[in-house]
Write an enzyme that holds these catalytic residues in place. Structure first.
Site, PDB file in Angstrom:
ATOM      1  N   GLY A  78      -3.680   5.583   4.809  1.00 43.38           N
ATOM      2  CA  GLY A  78      -2.745   6.395   5.598  1.00 43.38           C
ATOM      3  C   GLY A  78      -1.332   5.836   5.545  1.00 43.38           C
ATOM      4  CB  ALA A  79       1.211   4.476   6.799  1.00 46.08           C
ATOM      5  CD  GLU A 134       6.968  11.982  -2.666  1.00 49.36           C
ATOM      6  OE1 GLU A 134       6.604  12.206  -3.835  1.00 49.36           O
ATOM      7  OE2 GLU A 134       6.845  12.809  -1.752  1.00 49.36           O
ATOM      8  CG  HIS A 157      -0.231   6.731  -0.156  1.00 46.28           C
ATOM      9  ND1 HIS A 157       0.733   6.317   0.727  1.00 46.28           N
ATOM     10  CD2 HIS A 157      -1.145   5.731  -0.201  1.00 46.28           C
ATOM     11  CE1 HIS A 157       0.426   5.127   1.206  1.00 46.28           C
ATOM     12  NE2 HIS A 157      -0.716   4.736   0.656  1.00 46.28           N
ATOM     13  CG  ASP A 216      -2.161  -2.133  -4.148  1.00 43.79           C
ATOM     14  OD1 ASP A 216      -2.010  -3.028  -3.314  1.00 43.79           O
ATOM     15  OD2 ASP A 216      -1.671  -0.998  -4.011  1.00 43.79           O
ATOM     16  NE  ARG A 255       0.626  -5.006   4.977  1.00 45.87           N
ATOM     17  CZ  ARG A 255      -0.536  -4.822   4.338  1.00 45.87           C
ATOM     18  NH1 ARG A 255      -0.547  -4.424   3.081  1.00 45.87           N
ATOM     19  NH2 ARG A 255      -1.684  -5.025   4.970  1.00 45.87           N
TER      20      ARG A 255
HETATM   21  P1  AMP Z   1      -2.999   1.912   0.520  1.00 46.55           P
HETATM   22  O1  AMP Z   1      -2.876   3.047   1.484  1.00 46.55           O
HETATM   23  O2  AMP Z   1      -1.894   0.903   0.629  1.00 46.55           O
HETATM   24  O3  AMP Z   1      -4.380   1.308   0.502  1.00 46.55           O
HETATM   25  O4  AMP Z   1      -2.799   2.553  -0.913  1.00 46.55           O
HETATM   26  C1  AMP Z   1      -3.629   3.595  -1.353  1.00 46.55           C
HETATM   27  C2  AMP Z   1      -3.416   3.808  -2.815  1.00 46.55           C
HETATM   28  O5  AMP Z   1      -2.053   4.156  -3.065  1.00 46.55           O
HETATM   29  C3  AMP Z   1      -3.706   2.548  -3.647  1.00 46.55           C
HETATM   30  O6  AMP Z   1      -4.413   2.911  -4.821  1.00 46.55           O
HETATM   31  C4  AMP Z   1      -2.330   2.041  -3.974  1.00 46.55           C
HETATM   32  O7  AMP Z   1      -2.260   1.296  -5.171  1.00 46.55           O
HETATM   33  C5  AMP Z   1      -1.554   3.336  -4.102  1.00 46.55           C
HETATM   34  N1  AMP Z   1      -0.122   3.092  -3.934  1.00 46.55           N
HETATM   35  C6  AMP Z   1       0.485   2.457  -2.904  1.00 46.55           C
HETATM   36  N2  AMP Z   1       1.810   2.355  -3.124  1.00 46.55           N
HETATM   37  C7  AMP Z   1       2.045   2.924  -4.329  1.00 46.55           C
HETATM   38  C8  AMP Z   1       3.212   3.123  -5.130  1.00 46.55           C
HETATM   39  N3  AMP Z   1       4.415   2.698  -4.724  1.00 46.55           N
HETATM   40  N4  AMP Z   1       3.070   3.730  -6.319  1.00 46.55           N
HETATM   41  C9  AMP Z   1       1.848   4.153  -6.741  1.00 46.55           C
HETATM   42  N5  AMP Z   1       0.716   3.998  -6.033  1.00 46.55           N
HETATM   43  C10 AMP Z   1       0.811   3.396  -4.854  1.00 46.55           C
END
Ligand code: AMP
Length: 279
Positions: free
Chosen positions: A31-32, A35, A37, A150, A187
């Site tokens: 969540g949160a 672009e 995501h 990641d 974050r």
């Molecule tokens: P998270 O919500 O932080 O667990 O991220 C969910 C998914 O979004 C993960 O596969 C991340 O690698 C991807 N993600 C987060 N930030 C980015 C970004 N800036 N560019 C591309 N994918 C992202």
């Protein structure tokens, strides 16, 4: 768009989405949404017939002194964005759904889970691989979408999918950045205006590594040294790691080869940020 909160509902809704022969894509998130995501959602939309997204702040991937309780939660906004971008189903379970009392089974990808972020955040990747395994079992996607942002997570999940024969394809999407180069991250919301300025140094340090590599330098140590010099210019930034590694094993490489992963993690104030580039 359907929003479901229980595992039973998610299982039956995903079975319906798959139907006889429809390709189901899954985008796991905490969540949160931003672009970054949404780029995964769009990639899923383009490659699949139906798309499910999960929103779950997974407690098992946070250390005891990390930001689980204060991690940004923006559920209503997230749902609106996912609906706008054509998601068919949101799975947003509670912690009790995902980890009923007494749950004691974990998925661990040994070795690689202890490198990069895994070295600084013990147990982090055990939490990630456990929750992603559960999400895969519950939703049964044909394709699952993750961000290169990641990079260590990608390496570990690729290995998990291979080692445990998950019948799906992992699709990795490029890092989405702000116009000034800052990698989007949930974050980033923690950063003050000043810290946001300081945070740009991660991107500058990686740019320097690319530049030094492009000039023909093959020594990882020299690249790391050049990046550390840039990072040291921001007193508000405390480096966690700067590394050049094999993108599959996450082991250090001493000679830079094409496709090596340059990765950096640093605290900007109290916020830990990561970024990377493939050389
Ligand atoms: P998270 O919500 O932080 O667990 O991220 C969910 C998914 O979004 C993960 O596969 C991340 O690698 C991807 N993600 C987060 N930030 C980015 C970004 N800036 N560019 C591309 N994918 C992202």
């Amino acid at each position: 768009m359907v929003i479901v909160k229980t595992i039973a509902e998610a299982q039956s809704a995903c079975a319906q989405l798959r139907g006889e022969d429809r390709v189901l894509g899954l985008v796991p998130t905490m969540g949160a949404l931003h672009e970054g995501h949404l780029s995964l959602v769009r990639a899923a939309r383009a490659a699949c017939d139906t798309v499910a997204a999960s929103i779950f702040v997974n407690p098992t991937q946070f250390g005891p002194n990390e930001d689980f309780s204060k991690y940004p939660r923006t559920f209503d906004d997230d749902c609106a964005l996912l609906e706008r971008d054509g998601v068919d189903l949101i799975f947003a379970p509670t912690v009790e759904q995902m980890y009923p009392a007494g749950a004691s089974t974990f998925v661990v990808v040994e070795g690689v889970s202890d490198r990069l972020d895994g070295a600084s955040r013990p147990g982090h990747f055990r939490g990630v691989t456990t929750v992603v395994s559960k999400l895969f079992h519950i939703t049964g996607p044909h394709k699952a979408f993750f961000g290169q942002k990641d990079a260590a997570q990608v390496a570990i999940l690729r290995k998990m999918v291979r080692d445990l024969n998950f019948p799906l394809q992992l699709v990795v999407c490029p890092i989405v950045r702000e116009a000034d180069g800052l990698a989007l991250s949930s974050r980033n919301r923690y950063l003050s205006a000043k810290e946001r300025e300081h945070a740009l140094v991660l991107h500058r340090a990686l740019g320097k590594m690319e530049e030094v590599a492009a000039s023909g330098e093959r020594s990882s140590a020299r690249l790391i040294e050049a990046a550390r010099e840039i990072l040291a210019q921001e007193p508000g930034v405390r480096v966690d790691y700067v590394a050049v590694v094999d993108p599959e094993t996450l082991k250090d490489v001493f000679e830079v080869t094409d496709g090596a992963l340059a990765a950096v993690a640093a605290f900007v104030g109290a916020t830990r940020l990561i970024d990377n580039v493939l050389l």
